[in-house]
Design an enzyme around this catalytic site. Sequence first.
Site, PDB file in Angstrom:
ATOM      1  N   LYS A 173     -12.351 -19.957  82.661  1.00 49.52           N
ATOM      2  CA  LYS A 173     -13.567 -21.277  83.416  1.00 49.52           C
ATOM      3  C   LYS A 173     -13.094 -22.418  83.834  1.00 49.52           C
ATOM      4  O   LYS A 173     -11.870 -23.141  83.499  1.00 49.52           O
ATOM      5  CB  LYS A 173     -14.233 -21.635  81.880  1.00 49.52           C
ATOM      6  CG  LYS A 173     -14.993 -22.275  81.353  1.00 49.52           C
ATOM      7  CD  LYS A 173     -15.423 -22.847  80.607  1.00 49.52           C
ATOM      8  CE  LYS A 173     -14.762 -24.198  79.923  1.00 49.52           C
ATOM      9  NZ  LYS A 173     -15.393 -25.227  81.433  1.00 49.52           N
ATOM     10  N   GLY A 226      -5.471 -29.004  79.852  1.00 51.60           N
ATOM     11  CA  GLY A 226      -6.884 -30.385  79.067  1.00 51.60           C
ATOM     12  C   GLY A 226      -6.070 -31.370  78.113  1.00 51.60           C
ATOM     13  O   GLY A 226      -4.833 -31.416  78.315  1.00 51.60           O
ATOM     14  N   THR A 230      -8.384 -31.412  72.386  1.00 46.98           N
ATOM     15  CA  THR A 230      -8.670 -30.177  72.581  1.00 46.98           C
ATOM     16  C   THR A 230      -7.785 -29.367  72.674  1.00 46.98           C
ATOM     17  O   THR A 230      -8.471 -27.772  72.623  1.00 46.98           O
ATOM     18  CB  THR A 230     -10.131 -30.076  74.164  1.00 46.98           C
ATOM     19  OG1 THR A 230     -10.244 -31.188  75.158  1.00 46.98           O
ATOM     20  CG2 THR A 230     -10.019 -28.883  74.858  1.00 46.98           C
ATOM     21  N   GLU A 248      -0.986 -26.936  78.067  1.00 44.74           N
ATOM     22  CA  GLU A 248      -0.327 -27.890  78.632  1.00 44.74           C
ATOM     23  C   GLU A 248      -1.271 -29.626  79.009  1.00 44.74           C
ATOM     24  O   GLU A 248      -2.506 -29.392  79.066  1.00 44.74           O
ATOM     25  CB  GLU A 248      -0.069 -27.691  80.375  1.00 44.74           C
ATOM     26  CG  GLU A 248       0.266 -26.301  80.705  1.00 44.74           C
ATOM     27  CD  GLU A 248       1.969 -27.335  80.634  1.00 44.74           C
ATOM     28  OE1 GLU A 248       2.858 -27.681  80.907  1.00 44.74           O
ATOM     29  OE2 GLU A 248       2.437 -25.777  80.389  1.00 44.74           O
TER      30      GLU A 248
HETATM   31  P1  NDP Z   1     -10.413 -31.233  78.542  1.00 45.63           P
HETATM   32  O1  NDP Z   1      -8.962 -31.429  77.617  1.00 45.63           O
HETATM   33  O2  NDP Z   1     -11.489 -32.462  77.478  1.00 45.63           O
HETATM   34  O3  NDP Z   1     -11.238 -29.711  79.273  1.00 45.63           O
HETATM   35  C1  NDP Z   1     -10.364 -29.071  79.859  1.00 45.63           C
HETATM   36  C2  NDP Z   1     -10.660 -27.659  79.533  1.00 45.63           C
HETATM   37  O4  NDP Z   1     -11.443 -27.472  78.662  1.00 45.63           O
HETATM   38  C3  NDP Z   1     -11.995 -28.066  80.455  1.00 45.63           C
HETATM   39  O5  NDP Z   1     -12.554 -26.553  81.238  1.00 45.63           O
HETATM   40  C4  NDP Z   1     -13.244 -27.992  79.201  1.00 45.63           C
HETATM   41  O6  NDP Z   1     -14.584 -27.498  79.017  1.00 45.63           O
HETATM   42  C5  NDP Z   1     -12.967 -27.189  77.898  1.00 45.63           C
HETATM   43  N1  NDP Z   1     -12.696 -27.379  76.847  1.00 45.63           N
HETATM   44  C6  NDP Z   1     -13.515 -28.224  76.466  1.00 45.63           C
HETATM   45  N2  NDP Z   1     -13.849 -28.082  75.163  1.00 45.63           N
HETATM   46  C7  NDP Z   1     -13.151 -26.726  74.715  1.00 45.63           C
HETATM   47  C8  NDP Z   1     -13.711 -25.954  73.417  1.00 45.63           C
HETATM   48  N3  NDP Z   1     -14.022 -26.411  72.263  1.00 45.63           N
HETATM   49  N4  NDP Z   1     -13.427 -24.845  74.415  1.00 45.63           N
HETATM   50  C9  NDP Z   1     -12.658 -23.650  75.177  1.00 45.63           C
HETATM   51  N5  NDP Z   1     -12.960 -24.820  76.099  1.00 45.63           N
HETATM   52  C10 NDP Z   1     -12.619 -26.119  76.181  1.00 45.63           C
HETATM   53  O7  NDP Z   1     -10.017 -31.707  79.724  1.00 45.63           O
HETATM   54  P2  NDP Z   1     -10.090 -33.303  81.265  1.00 45.63           P
HETATM   55  O8  NDP Z   1     -10.634 -31.992  81.336  1.00 45.63           O
HETATM   56  O9  NDP Z   1     -10.757 -34.319  80.374  1.00 45.63           O
HETATM   57  O10 NDP Z   1      -9.045 -32.661  81.556  1.00 45.63           O
HETATM   58  C11 NDP Z   1      -7.713 -34.138  81.460  1.00 45.63           C
HETATM   59  C12 NDP Z   1      -7.064 -34.013  80.327  1.00 45.63           C
HETATM   60  O11 NDP Z   1      -6.489 -33.220  81.510  1.00 45.63           O
HETATM   61  C13 NDP Z   1      -5.526 -35.337  80.703  1.00 45.63           C
HETATM   62  O12 NDP Z   1      -5.328 -35.275  78.945  1.00 45.63           O
HETATM   63  C14 NDP Z   1      -4.463 -34.926  81.435  1.00 45.63           C
HETATM   64  O13 NDP Z   1      -3.547 -34.991  80.412  1.00 45.63           O
HETATM   65  C15 NDP Z   1      -4.418 -33.121  80.656  1.00 45.63           C
HETATM   66  N6  NDP Z   1      -4.240 -32.623  82.173  1.00 45.63           N
HETATM   67  C16 NDP Z   1      -2.992 -31.705  80.729  1.00 45.63           C
HETATM   68  C17 NDP Z   1      -2.186 -31.176  82.294  1.00 45.63           C
HETATM   69  C18 NDP Z   1      -0.755 -30.235  82.159  1.00 45.63           C
HETATM   70  O14 NDP Z   1      -0.201 -30.333  82.952  1.00 45.63           O
HETATM   71  N7  NDP Z   1       0.263 -30.325  81.138  1.00 45.63           N
HETATM   72  C19 NDP Z   1      -2.544 -31.215  83.839  1.00 45.63           C
HETATM   73  C20 NDP Z   1      -3.770 -31.946  84.037  1.00 45.63           C
HETATM   74  C21 NDP Z   1      -4.529 -32.304  83.267  1.00 45.63           C
HETATM   75  P3  NDP Z   1     -15.562 -29.050  80.062  1.00 45.63           P
HETATM   76  O15 NDP Z   1     -15.394 -30.077  81.634  1.00 45.63           O
HETATM   77  O16 NDP Z   1     -16.822 -28.463  80.273  1.00 45.63           O
HETATM   78  O17 NDP Z   1     -15.413 -30.500  78.945  1.00 45.63           O
END
Ligand code: NDP
Length: 480
Positions: A173, A226, A230, A248
């Site tokens: 996803k 993410g 989350t 990550e």
């Molecule tokens: P989120 O945690 O909001 O979302 C990440 C993904 O998880 C999206 O596809 C989201 O869907 C999905 N998601 C949300 N809730 C659930 C759930 N209950 N069950 C399963 N999946 C879920 O992060 P962001 O998209 O806002 O990304 C930004 C964040 O990612 C920042 O904190 C950043 O630091 C981190 N990040 C970390 C990296 C690393 O390698 N360590 C690299 C890049 C980013 P939806 O879009 O619908 O919310």
Amino acid sequence: MLQLQNYIQGQLVPPTAGRYLPNIEPATGQVFSQIPESDAQDVALAVQAAEAALPAWRQLPAEERGQLLVRISELITRDLEPLAQAESQDNGKPVSLARTVDIPRAASNFAFFGTAAQHFASETHFQEGVALNYTVRHPLGVVGCISPWNLPLYLFTWKIAPALAAGCCVVAKPSEITPYTAFLLSKLCIEAGLPAGVLNIVHGTGPAAGQAIIEHPTIKAISFTGGTKTGEHIARTAAPLFKKLSLELGGKNPNIIFADCDLAEAVRTSLRSSFANQGQICLCGSRIFVERPIYEQFKQEFLAGVASLTVGDPQEEASRQGALVSEAHLQKVLSYIELAHQEGGRLLAGGQRVQVPGRCAGGYFLQPTVFEGLAPDCRVNLEEIFGPVVTLTPFDSEEEVLTWANGTEYGLAATIWTRDLNRAHRVAHALHSGIVWINTWLHRDLRTPFGGMKNSGVGREGGLEALRFFTEPQSITVKL
Ligand code: NDP
């Protein structure tokens, strides 16, 4: 209007319930496509397809799996320009960045893991005259991959490619905020001849589609990138189901700039590490610590560089700063700018929303923003902002800067700028960061372990670490 579809059982299909979500172009604030609002039914179909495809896929010789992945890589390279345009439209990033970073790196993810599968070997432990112990690494089975919006195709493929290379079938996803290039990828997978069901892409929200993936009993592992919150929720949900987890998560990365550095290079790279992708890269350095003797000079040169970062239409070649990903995210970043004022910060640059005239009048643009005078332990210096906002702080000793650098709940990445080799290694070893760059930033070698310490994550991606994650070791002993 463009309507995206799920990719299940090798076909592009509408969501079972027939519901769609609007997808907004951040540079204009206008809806430009609709995406499936998938739910547990769609995820169940995707898992069924993946399960059905698994026996044949895992038995396919690694060379043949690898050839398919390399073919997908070639198709991504062929379509570099339309994919870069799509990524820029969906995410708000300058098309020049998508063309040089996001899409080429997505292609190299497939090329690297396509060939890596053939070099992946397991261990033998020989006990002279007693026994031969060898390890077999079996593909885990059906796995879930969930990725964020900041580097959409790049991070999506960073998970999918090793999972497929290891012989797993995938239910993936992308973020609902940036699903476009994942949809285009599904078309390329069909063109490449990837067998039906091996990769399934389900679009939709985290709480509906994402949640159904992390809860599904057949899915053996979740690879997630993410936010830390989350990640915590996913860990809580998946742990009692005994799923393997790779998380990550967020970062609050320090840049440590010593007085003996190559100043011009440190300034140039710090501008990139602060503001690339509007600061929306988990690896961006948002806390810049500068040794006091060069603090004023660094500040002057850095601010001159910030002034040259043109904020504008991401489609225009001259734009160095595009739009933030959404109105909600822009408001979050603006709230941190307000907090920085409240915490006593001195604004050195930016701080305001930008009105870009013409087609981008409704877009989510923000000036690159720099503060100084904030305490290293204030909220702005501890919490992840994930936008074009950085702080400058002078330091007097290695010990002091290490305390500050390590003083957050995060531990993803750090940069060190110095010409003193001993100090570079000493400081690197003392940093609580999964990734340390010395005199560089965002340098990539796909063989290295990628991930964070502390609340920045659990596990590592990249190279053999990723292939190990998507496989389960089995130890077999033969008595001699
Ligand atoms: P989120 O945690 O909001 O979302 C990440 C993904 O998880 C999206 O596809 C989201 O869907 C999905 N998601 C949300 N809730 C659930 C759930 N209950 N069950 C399963 N999946 C879920 O992060 P962001 O998209 O806002 O990304 C930004 C964040 O990612 C920042 O904190 C950043 O630091 C981190 N990040 C970390 C990296 C690393 O390698 N360590 C690299 C890049 C980013 P939806 O879009 O619908 O919310």
